[in-house]
Design an enzyme around this catalytic site. Structure first.
Site, PDB file in Angstrom:
ATOM      1  N   HIS A   1      -5.514 -36.768  13.277  1.00  0.00           N
ATOM      2  CA  HIS A   1      -4.333 -37.576  13.573  1.00  0.00           C
ATOM      3  C   HIS A   1      -3.186 -36.703  14.079  1.00  0.00           C
ATOM      4  CE1 HIS A   1      -6.003 -41.273  11.781  1.00  0.00           C
ATOM      5  NE2 HIS A   1      -6.657 -40.410  11.005  1.00  0.00           N
TER       6      HIS A   1
ATOM      7  N   GLU B   1      -5.327 -10.351  14.700  1.00  0.00           N
ATOM      8  CA  GLU B   1      -4.817  -9.008  14.466  1.00  0.00           C
ATOM      9  C   GLU B   1      -5.912  -7.969  14.683  1.00  0.00           C
ATOM     10  OE1 GLU B   1      -1.443  -8.017  11.575  1.00  0.00           O
ATOM     11  OE2 GLU B   1      -3.203  -7.329  10.474  1.00  0.00           O
TER      12      GLU B   1
ATOM     13  N   GLU C   1       9.909  -5.940   3.976  1.00  0.00           N
ATOM     14  CA  GLU C   1      10.015  -7.331   3.536  1.00  0.00           C
ATOM     15  C   GLU C   1       9.653  -7.468   2.061  1.00  0.00           C
ATOM     16  OE1 GLU C   1       8.441  -7.651   7.873  1.00  0.00           O
ATOM     17  OE2 GLU C   1       8.235  -6.304   6.169  1.00  0.00           O
TER      18      GLU C   1
ATOM     19  N   GLY D   1      -5.181  -4.645   5.446  1.00  0.00           N
ATOM     20  CA  GLY D   1      -4.624  -5.771   4.703  1.00  0.00           C
ATOM     21  C   GLY D   1      -5.388  -7.057   4.886  1.00  0.00           C
ATOM     22  N   ARG D   2      -5.796  -7.368   6.122  1.00  0.00           N
ATOM     23  CA  ARG D   2      -6.486  -8.633   6.390  1.00  0.00           C
ATOM     24  C   ARG D   2      -7.912  -8.642   5.859  1.00  0.00           C
ATOM     25  NH1 ARG D   2      -5.465  -5.456  10.550  1.00  0.00           N
ATOM     26  NH2 ARG D   2      -7.026  -4.867  12.104  1.00  0.00           N
TER      27      ARG D   2
ATOM     28  N   LYS E   1       8.831  -4.172  13.985  1.00  0.00           N
ATOM     29  CA  LYS E   1       9.382  -3.576  12.770  1.00  0.00           C
ATOM     30  C   LYS E   1      10.357  -2.446  13.111  1.00  0.00           C
ATOM     31  CE  LYS E   1       5.459  -4.278   9.586  1.00  0.00           C
ATOM     32  NZ  LYS E   1       4.492  -3.551   8.747  1.00  0.00           N
TER      33      LYS E   1
ATOM     34  N   LYS F   1       0.834  -1.209   0.000  1.00  0.00           N
ATOM     35  CA  LYS F   1       0.000   0.000   0.000  1.00  0.00           C
ATOM     36  C   LYS F   1       0.868   1.258   0.000  1.00  0.00           C
ATOM     37  CE  LYS F   1      -3.548  -0.177   2.679  1.00  0.00           C
ATOM     38  NZ  LYS F   1      -4.383  -0.154   3.890  1.00  0.00           N
TER      39      LYS F   1
END
Length: 529
Positions: A390, A359, A221, A272-273, A505, A215
């Site tokens: 399992h 978040e 990253e 973002g999410r 960050k 954005k």
């Protein structure tokens, strides 16, 4: 907003009444008795696009449901949602509107921000993405050698990766079975160079379009991984500008850069999410499956948003799911929720919901910055069935903590391929396991051997439908987005900022700039050679 009161949930009379009902319902008795089958039929709520939310195995009854209705009215939950989709500044931490619903439809009045009608803006981006995807698919847009692009790779992190990746995987087999599969998609997210190296080694670089998603255009990253990709392209004798597009804001340095084939825009009003239905998900899903499939996905999300406006609680599955979750977290005292999709298509859906839920509602101060005296969001985890059976189901069945469960299941698989073994198909075995687990968790099993004794009383819900399609996937995604939103309203937290991701960050940048405390330097010295 003047007519809406934002209150901590422990100040509400309806919540105090709800607290008095702790432990009232034994799901073991409710389902193990003669009325168990009728309860299963009774406690079902239709969802959008043919899905159904069944909560018969939850520790609630009609009395608790009636208190839920009182809480909805007292806390003005539907009015708060209306304020959100009509463009009120709901994200107080960042002083922003919250507009992800507008990426797939319009529930209320026009929302204008920065001098632009935001619904029209999001539709414009979708239209531009569709035109770009069609040019790629038709061969009108080709690489520097005149060859068609055959794969696409998204470079992003957090919400720029988890949601789009989960949605792509959910529709990959469906698209192949329905002849809408256009391009294979890949994802690079982790700044660990092994991630990018592995992904790049699996594709034909010369025929790949890379989507850089940031954005701000400054995400460390993501830009680091972009540099890794650019180096790989150059080393292969390729022109990076012929292989990259950007999804960014109009004000970012990427917006008008000649280094990209095209740029598509998002804005600060979509976190973002919550961005899978924006250009963040739209670019890669439209390239992978075609813009028509992405449009169907948006239609499913829009249909679920509409049900979230229903005033009748028994017609509003997202609100009901949210309130049951609040009851489990704040009254029953359960700290964790497991998301258990019995569909390989949803293999990464729990990972997306981890971010969406944790978040958003992992907060210890309310929306006004005041410390709260009650717990908020649960820990979310999950894995597709039957794999999880399992793995960690042992603890779910016989561990010391009761963990509420949310099963997701479908009557049909996506490919239509199956095999009959020992008198039944694989799909039938899969569905049989879902039914068996719900009853096993709820009812348990008596046994004189303590090691084989199951206490039961493990509550669960079930979302089910015919199959995973673009529409049902969009509806499922929006259901959980709206559930998280309603829970944030109840807890009086800001579900739309994420200060918790910022401190790490900032300290990482301090390490890289060699401007750090002695303690931080000591840890850095252990790792950085």
């Amino acid at each position: 907003m003047a007519d809406i009161s934002w209150n901590n949930v422990d100040s509400l009379e309806s919540f105090k009444k709800l607290q008095s009902l702790k432990g009232k319902v034994s799901v073991k008795k409710a389902l193990d008795g003669k009325d168990g089958a009728s309860r299963v039929a009774k406690y079902s709520v239709p969802m959008a696009c043919g899905l159904t939310y069944n909560f018969a195995a939850k520790q609630v009854d009609d009395q608790i449901l009636n208190v839920f209705k009182e809480l909805v009215a007292e806390d003005q939950l539907l009015e708060k949602f209306e304020a959100l989709y009509n463009g009120e500044v709901i994200n107080l931490g960042e002083k922003r509107m919250v507009l992800h619903q507008l990426t797939r439809g319009q529930l209320g009045k026009d929302v204008v921000a920065d001098g632009v009608n935001k619904r029209e803006f999001y539709v414009e981006q979708q239209t531009k993405i569709a035109a770009f995807a069609q040019d790629v698919h038709s061969g009108k847009l080709v690489n520097e050698k005149g060859e068609k692009y055959t794969s696409v790779c998204q470079i992003g992190i957090g919400g720029s990766d988890l949601g789009p990746r989960a949605m792509y995987l959910a529709l990959e087999n469906w698209a192949k079975a329905n002849n809408t599969f256009k391009m294979e998609a890949h994802f690079i997210s982790n700044v660990d160079p092994d991630d990018a190296a592995s992904v790049l080694a699996s594709m034909d670089l010369g025929k790949t379009i890379f989507i850089l998603v940031s954005k701000s255009g400054t995400t460390l990253e993501t830009l680091t991984n972009q540099s890794f990709v650019i180096d790989a392209l150059k080393n292969a004798g390729l022109d990076p500008s012929k292989h990259m597009i950007a999804v960014t804001s109009e004000t970012s340095p990427l917006a008008k850069s000649p280094d990209y084939l095209a740029a598509f825009f998002m804005d600060d009003y979509i976190g973002g999410r919550y961005s899978s239905t924006s250009a963040v998900g739209g670019a890669i899903l439209s390239l992978a499956f075609g813009p028509e499939v992405f449009a169907r996905f948006l239609d499913g999300a829009a249909a679920a948003d509409k049900t979230a406006t229903e005033k009748d609680l028994m017609k509003n599955p997202a609100l009901l799911d949210a309130l049951i979750g609040v009851y489990e977290r704040n009254v029953q005292g359960y700290p964790t929720t497991a998301i258990l999709p019995y569909s390989q298509a949803l293999s990464r859906f729990p990972a997306h919901l981890q971010q969406l839920d944790m978040e958003s509602n992992g907060k210890s101060v309310n929306r006004f910055g005041k410390k709260m005296d009650y717990v908020t969001g649960p820990v979310i985890f999950g894995e597709p069935g039957t794999n999880g059976q399992h793995s960690f189901y042992q603890l779910l069945h016989q561990g010391t903590n009761v963990i509420p469960l949310q099963f997701i299941a479908y009557a049909e698989n996506q490919t239509g391929k199956d095999v009959v073994i020992q008198g039944s198909t694989s799909q039938k075995k899969l569905c049989a396991n879902v039914a068996a687990q719900i009853v096993a968790f709820a009812c348990g099993k008596d046994d004189e051997n303590p090691n084989k004794f199951f206490a039961g009383e493990r509550p669960s819900s079930l979302i089910y439908g015919k199959s995973v399609t673009p529409e049902t996937l969009g509806a499922l995604l929006a259901h959980y987005e709206n559930k998280v939103m309603f829970q944030g309203f109840v807890w009086n937290v800001n579900s739309f900022d994420q200060e918790g991701v910022q401190l790490g960050k900032t300290l990482a940048k301090a390490v890289l700039s060699d401007n750090m405390s002695e303690t931080l330097a000591a840890y850095a010295k252990l790792l950085i050679k």
